[in-house]
Write a protein that holds these residues in place. Structure first.
Motif, PDB file in Angstrom:
ATOM      1  N   LYS A 126      17.647 -30.651 100.268  1.00 49.46           N
ATOM      2  CA  LYS A 126      18.423 -30.843 101.772  1.00 49.46           C
ATOM      3  C   LYS A 126      19.602 -30.013 101.660  1.00 49.46           C
ATOM      4  CE  LYS A 126      20.684 -34.446 104.622  1.00 49.46           C
ATOM      5  NZ  LYS A 126      20.634 -35.832 105.025  1.00 49.46           N
ATOM      6  N   GLU A 127      20.516 -30.284 100.648  1.00 51.89           N
ATOM      7  CA  GLU A 127      21.584 -29.677 100.335  1.00 51.89           C
ATOM      8  C   GLU A 127      21.636 -27.972 100.384  1.00 51.89           C
ATOM      9  OE1 GLU A 127      24.916 -31.074 100.816  1.00 51.89           O
ATOM     10  OE2 GLU A 127      23.744 -32.722 101.266  1.00 51.89           O
ATOM     11  N   ALA A 128      20.842 -27.560  99.620  1.00 50.42           N
ATOM     12  CA  ALA A 128      20.327 -26.054  99.341  1.00 50.42           C
ATOM     13  C   ALA A 128      20.170 -25.518 100.854  1.00 50.42           C
ATOM     14  CB  ALA A 128      19.244 -25.671  98.389  1.00 50.42           C
ATOM     15  N   ILE A 129      19.466 -25.822 101.470  1.00 50.12           N
ATOM     16  CA  ILE A 129      19.219 -25.516 102.865  1.00 50.12           C
ATOM     17  C   ILE A 129      20.647 -25.581 103.931  1.00 50.12           C
ATOM     18  CG2 ILE A 129      17.656 -25.752 104.847  1.00 50.12           C
ATOM     19  CD1 ILE A 129      15.422 -26.540 103.192  1.00 50.12           C
ATOM     20  N   LYS A 130      21.138 -26.675 103.677  1.00 50.36           N
ATOM     21  CA  LYS A 130      22.301 -26.915 104.351  1.00 50.36           C
ATOM     22  C   LYS A 130      23.389 -25.862 104.176  1.00 50.36           C
ATOM     23  CE  LYS A 130      25.928 -30.523 105.387  1.00 50.36           C
ATOM     24  NZ  LYS A 130      26.419 -32.023 105.091  1.00 50.36           N
ATOM     25  N   GLU A 131      23.341 -25.533 102.755  1.00 46.93           N
ATOM     26  CA  GLU A 131      24.482 -24.512 102.399  1.00 46.93           C
ATOM     27  C   GLU A 131      24.130 -23.285 102.974  1.00 46.93           C
ATOM     28  OE1 GLU A 131      26.254 -22.782  98.175  1.00 46.93           O
ATOM     29  OE2 GLU A 131      25.743 -24.871  98.427  1.00 46.93           O
ATOM     30  N   ILE A 132      22.805 -22.722 102.682  1.00 45.99           N
ATOM     31  CA  ILE A 132      22.345 -21.542 103.012  1.00 45.99           C
ATOM     32  C   ILE A 132      22.747 -21.290 104.636  1.00 45.99           C
ATOM     33  CG2 ILE A 132      20.373 -20.031 103.779  1.00 45.99           C
ATOM     34  CD1 ILE A 132      19.197 -21.174 100.833  1.00 45.99           C
ATOM     35  N   LYS A 133      22.445 -22.401 105.549  1.00 44.68           N
ATOM     36  CA  LYS A 133      22.641 -22.271 107.016  1.00 44.68           C
ATOM     37  C   LYS A 133      24.502 -22.290 107.058  1.00 44.68           C
ATOM     38  CE  LYS A 133      18.448 -24.450 108.694  1.00 44.68           C
ATOM     39  NZ  LYS A 133      17.993 -25.892 109.263  1.00 44.68           N
ATOM     40  N   ARG A 134      25.092 -22.825 106.385  1.00 40.37           N
ATOM     41  CA  ARG A 134      26.505 -23.044 106.740  1.00 40.37           C
ATOM     42  C   ARG A 134      27.061 -21.610 106.302  1.00 40.37           C
ATOM     43  NH1 ARG A 134      30.711 -23.309 103.181  1.00 40.37           N
ATOM     44  NH2 ARG A 134      29.220 -24.035 101.405  1.00 40.37           N
ATOM     45  N   MET A 135      26.653 -20.909 105.282  1.00 40.31           N
ATOM     46  CA  MET A 135      26.933 -19.521 104.957  1.00 40.31           C
ATOM     47  C   MET A 135      26.578 -18.473 106.001  1.00 40.31           C
ATOM     48  SD  MET A 135      28.812 -19.880 102.073  1.00 40.31           S
ATOM     49  CE  MET A 135      29.010 -18.270 101.281  1.00 40.31           C
TER      50      MET A 135
END
Length: 428
Positions: free
Chosen positions: A417-426
């Motif tokens: 969840k956090e990996a996908i969230k970080e990619i979308k944030r960047m």
């Protein structure tokens, strides 16, 4: 007297306490106050003769109580051959901004963090600061935790600085020691240097084995010149908490780059829930098989990540039984593989269509047009950072800026969840 020039800036072990060969060297006890003076770790192990020795850095030669570390002061100024920078490319406006910030940090000899997405072109952003350092006759090093990254960086740096003597050092390849102005090495090799580098660049600073190992942090700090004379430049797409804390406390500087060099966004991973096992003794899960065939039929090379080395031969055997893959070249690779370098080179050259791998290829390597499937992305071995880094292998080409990243899982974890969230944030 023996010429010690190739050992300039290095430290090594000797039991020759008063040898005239080393009269220009600094001599220190290998073990002092229960700590190893090479790696900084507490010493508790003893030989049969009751002398203490350091087990932590034994791979570089055994530090034994009563013996000595000899340290040869680094050469003052190197002869500079122009042009120092032979690279003819151009930076994007964002890359140029970060490159300028790095130059300013170097001028101040202030440690600095570059937080840039995978595929941002971090290597090219180093060229100007390396040029400045080398043009002044100073010494620099680029260190990275992974052998594969050293092997990938060396030809690129060698081409960009064709007139500079460059050394390449890691544990899988022997090269004679020379008084090289620019060193490219693994972070373990930094333990062989002492107060040597005016500029030390640590690439993939959050990567294993560097990130969790205090010995390697100690070695890096000892390899660079004292504060105010030398600087450390940290590079990563997924900075660790301690560096982010240092930035917040204004102990080090920060450059942030959220776009890849071609201006494209990071590929957002797709997710696939699996109910049954991924492999059995007879076959690969039919849903996983479908995804693998889809990649192969698209014409893209496939990195298939699996969590355990022991699973690699099983996947290889089962993949080779699939009728649609009989004409494909399929290999497996892991950290202890003696043919590791050749296998990675064959995959890069498109001689291999499917490469089954562990996390050794999660970062720092570039394969044109590659797509990625991560089996068991919910396994504890895949941290948030490693999931982001693996996704970053895809879409690094200007001609092919998109592609498939597939997280396969049985249980949807916080790391996924956090990996996908970080990619979308960047990407925002």
């Amino acid at each position: 007297m023996e010429d010690l020039t190739p050992l300039s800036g290095r430290q090594w072990i000797s039991n020759q306490a008063n040898s005239s060969i080393f009269e220009d060297c600094i001599k220190v006890e290998t073990i002092k106050d229960d700590h190893c003076q090479r790696c900084g770790q507490k010493v508790t192990d003893k030989l049969a003769d009751k002398r203490f020795y350091c087990r932590r850095c034994i791979g570089l030669g055994r530090c034994i109580e009563g013996e000595y570390l000899f340290r040869l002061k680094g050469q003052g100024n190197y002869t500079v051959k122009e042009p120092v920078l032979t690279w003819k490319g151009k930076l994007t406006s964002d890359q140029a901004r970060v490159s300028q910030e790095i130059l300013e940090a170097f001028d101040q000899r202030r440690n600095h963090l570059v937080h840039a997405v995978t595929g941002a072109g971090k290597t090219e952003m180093l060229f100007k600061v390396l040029e400045k350092c080398l043009s002044q006759g100073l010494r620099a090093a680029i260190a990275t935790p992974r052998i594969d990254v050293v092997n990938e960086l060396y030809p690129r740096i060698n081409s960009a600085f064709a007139n500079t003597v460059i050394g390449k050092y890691h544990g899988r390849e022997y090269n004679d020691v020379k008084n090289d102005q620019l060193v490219i090495c693994t972070t373990h090799q930094l333990l062989k240097f002492y107060r040597t580098f005016d500029l030390l660049i640590i690439d993939e600073v959050d990567s294993f084995p560097y990130a969790p190992d205090p010995m390697l942090h100690y070695g890096a700090k000892n390899a660079v010149k004292e504060l105010g004379q030398g600087m450390i430049l940290y590079l990563t797409a997924t900075p660790p908490d301690d560096l982010l804390k240092a930035v917040k406390q204004k102990k080090i500087g920060l450059s942030l780059l959220k776009r890849r060099f071609h201006g494209g966004k990071l590929p957002v991973p797709k997710e696939k829930l699996f109910i049954g096992p991924y492999i059995s003794k007879q076959r690969i899960n039919h849903r996983l098989k479908t995804e693998i065939l889809r990649v192969v039929q698209s014409g893209h090379p496939l990195l298939l990540f699996v969590p355990k080395i022991s699973e690699i031969p099983i996947y290889l055997a089962l993949l080779k039984k699939i009728p649609e893959l009989t004409t494909c070249s399929i290999e497996g690779v892991h950290a202890a593989d003696k043919d590791r370098i050749d296998k990675v080179a064959n995959f890069r050259a498109k001689k291999t269509q499917i490469l089954v791998t562990t996390t050794i290829l999660e970062r720092g390597v570039t394969f044109p047009h590659v797509w990625v499937i991560i089996v068991a992305a919910d396994d504890p071995i895949y941290t948030r950072a490693s999931l982001v880094q693996i996704a970053g292998r895809v879409g690094r080409s200007k001609e092919d800026p998109t592609g498939l990243v597939l997280y396969c899982y049985h249980r949807y974890t916080k790391n996924i969840k956090e990996a996908i969230k970080e990619i979308k944030r960047m990407n925002r």
